[in-house]
Scaffold this motif. Structure first.
Motif, mmCIF file in Angstrom:
data_model
loop_
_atom_site.group_PDB
_atom_site.id
_atom_site.type_symbol
_atom_site.label_atom_id
_atom_site.label_comp_id
_atom_site.label_asym_id
_atom_site.label_seq_id
_atom_site.Cartn_x
_atom_site.Cartn_y
_atom_site.Cartn_z
ATOM 1 N N ALA A 156 0.968 -1.025 0.071
ATOM 2 C CA ALA A 156 -0.064 0.017 -0.020
ATOM 3 C C ALA A 156 0.868 1.149 0.005
ATOM 4 O O ALA A 156 2.211 1.251 0.257
ATOM 5 C CB ALA A 156 -0.909 -0.065 1.248
ATOM 6 N N CYS A 157 0.237 2.546 -0.273
ATOM 7 C CA CYS A 157 1.058 3.618 -0.434
ATOM 8 C C CYS A 157 1.837 4.054 1.006
ATOM 9 O O CYS A 157 2.781 4.681 0.929
ATOM 10 C CB CYS A 157 0.113 4.780 -0.775
ATOM 11 S SG CYS A 157 -0.986 5.417 0.348
ATOM 12 N N GLY A 158 1.068 3.786 2.141
ATOM 13 C CA GLY A 158 1.663 4.081 3.464
ATOM 14 C C GLY A 158 1.489 5.607 3.618
ATOM 15 O O GLY A 158 2.080 6.024 4.728
ATOM 16 N N VAL A 159 0.866 6.535 2.929
ATOM 17 C CA VAL A 159 0.793 7.750 3.170
ATOM 18 C C VAL A 159 -0.699 8.259 3.358
ATOM 19 O O VAL A 159 -1.205 9.183 4.068
ATOM 20 C CB VAL A 159 1.147 8.531 2.169
ATOM 21 C CG1 VAL A 159 1.075 10.105 2.156
ATOM 22 C CG2 VAL A 159 2.658 8.221 1.813
ATOM 23 N N CYS A 160 -1.647 7.647 2.724
ATOM 24 C CA CYS A 160 -3.319 8.015 2.642
ATOM 25 C C CYS A 160 -3.473 7.808 4.242
ATOM 26 O O CYS A 160 -3.179 7.267 5.013
ATOM 27 C CB CYS A 160 -3.923 7.203 1.880
ATOM 28 S SG CYS A 160 -4.308 5.325 2.326
ATOM 29 N N CYS B 140 -3.893 4.305 5.438
ATOM 30 C CA CYS B 140 -2.533 3.626 5.901
ATOM 31 C C CYS B 140 -1.899 4.210 6.902
ATOM 32 O O CYS B 140 -1.302 3.267 7.810
ATOM 33 C CB CYS B 140 -1.530 3.779 4.707
ATOM 34 S SG CYS B 140 -1.624 2.817 3.094
ATOM 35 N N CYS C 237 -6.194 0.663 1.629
ATOM 36 C CA CYS C 237 -5.414 1.761 1.187
ATOM 37 C C CYS C 237 -6.425 2.615 0.088
ATOM 38 O O CYS C 237 -6.932 2.022 -0.641
ATOM 39 C CB CYS C 237 -4.292 1.533 0.249
ATOM 40 S SG CYS C 237 -3.440 2.777 -0.362
ATOM 41 N N GLU C 238 -6.350 3.833 0.297
ATOM 42 C CA GLU C 238 -7.118 4.904 -0.589
ATOM 43 C C GLU C 238 -6.855 5.057 -1.881
ATOM 44 O O GLU C 238 -7.495 5.327 -2.918
ATOM 45 C CB GLU C 238 -7.255 6.512 0.196
ATOM 46 C CG GLU C 238 -7.587 6.484 1.565
ATOM 47 C CD GLU C 238 -9.514 6.419 1.621
ATOM 48 O OE1 GLU C 238 -9.973 6.381 0.465
ATOM 49 O OE2 GLU C 238 -9.734 6.484 2.751
#
Ligand SMILES: [Zn+2]
Ligand SMILES: [Zn+2]
Length: 352
Positions: free
Chosen positions: A97-101, A104, A112-113
């Motif tokens: 996943a992005c880790g930032v949204c 996350c 994850c968005e």
């Protein structure tokens, strides 16, 4: 390091072959792993049949596989800063996943968005190439150190074991609970172990396939044959009319979802991990008036590390659900065995 590798390539729905492909190159914060064992998942069977057109996979040709273990063969730039070395044994999982949204950052990376957005999110073996190959590239978020006490075959079942633990966590199983589970496939059986780990006093598996019913009984669970009689009435009878505290819905069929809600006690909770391919009619009156809870459960989020010691301790019995082994070259035969309800297959391990 070889320049090419053998990989399963699904060229179009239900057509597949083993091809020689160029070795993938790990990018920043990625590792290249030599895959030693990969397990066939129900999702693989659907995806190969073309049941999720344009989504999983986005296009054919495609290499599936997302339940695997192996050894790190090369590091992409930056992977060493996370402590990885060539030769490390790892178990993989699919959600990178992005880790930032917002999801996350709050720890729910399975939601994850930025799902599927190029460069931000990938799900190995679903929307990018997977591990049905001699080598696979994964981001460092998706590999976990495999303890010495676990084999590569055990390692290939850490991902489904983490999903089983996640659904029991989502079901909020509490010590002393009576838990019913619809579907005695790998997630249902390992979900039974997860329910016990969380303190369930009784675990009842509901299934109609005779081989799977026998496996559930062999693993020490109570069983209900849904092929003969009304499973809701049977479960109510087994609980003195009360119903069960929690249902883990692991079959993903409209009728099993309806059974799941109908066999709950007042105030009971159903966590659903099976994904029906059609809509399901829900008895809303009962849900409202009896304060039933129905929650979804997607993949896992943080359970990969937590489940490994439970597997090592024999409390999450992944070896009990391994039924067949094949070489990668025999993948079509492995898949046919997996899809044959009379084969007794639960988890099939493929060795690339
Ligand atoms: Zn899977
Ligand atoms: Zn995200």
């Amino acid at each position: 390091m070889p320049e090419t590798m053998q990989a399963l390539v699904v060229t179009e729905p239900n057509r597949m072959e083993i091809r020689e492909l160029p070795l993938p190159v790990p990018g920043p914060n990625e590792v290249l792993a030599r895959v030693r064992a990969v397990s066939i998942c129900g999702t693989d069977a659907h995806l190969i049949r073309g049941d999720y057109p344009g989504f999983w996979p986005p296009a054919f040709p495609f290499t599936p596989g997302h339940e695997w273990a192996g050894e790190i063969a090369a590091l992409g730039p930056g992977a060493e800063r996370f402590g990885w070395k060539v030769g490390d044994r790892v178990a993989g999982t699919s959600h990178d996943a992005c880790g930032v949204c917002r999801e996350c950052v709050e720890g729910r990376y399975n939601l994850c968005e930025n799902y599927g957005r190029e460069g931000l999110h990938r799900q190995y073996g679903h929307n990018v190439a997977g591990a049905d190959a001699e080598f696979v590239v994964h981001g460092v978020k998706c590999v976990f150190p495999l303890p010495d006490g676990l084999t590569f075959e055990d390692g290939a079942l850490i991902d489904p074991a983490s999903i089983a633990l996640h659904v029991a966590n989502r079901g909020n199983v509490t010590p002393g609970d009576t838990v019913a589970i619809t579907g005695a496939g790998a997630i249902g059986l390992l979900g039974g172990d997860a329910a016990r780990i969380r303190g369930a006093s009784r675990v009842i598996l509901i299934e109609r396939n005779p081989g799977r019913l026998a496996k559930a009984a062999e693993m020490g669970f109570e069983t209900v044959d849904s092929g003969s009689g009304d499973p809701v009435a049977t479960v109510r009878e087994m609980t003195g009319g009360f119903g069960v505290d929690v249902v883990l819905e692991c079959a993903g069929v409209p009728v099993t979802v309806q059974w799941a809600l109908a066999m709950l006690r007042r105030g009971g909770r159903c966590a659903a991990v099976g994904i029906p391919t059609q809509g399901v009619e829900i008895a809303m009156q009962r849900l409202v008036l009896d304060e039933l809870e129905l929650v979804g459960s997607r993949a896992s989020a943080g359970e990969m590390r937590r489940v490994m010691p439970l597997v090592e301790q024999g409390r999450m019995r992944v070896r009990d659900v391994m039924t067949h082994r094949f070489a990668l070259a025999d993948y079509p035969q492995a898949l046919a065995t997996f899809n044959d309800p009379g084969s007794g297959a639960i988890k099939i391990i493929v060795a690339p």
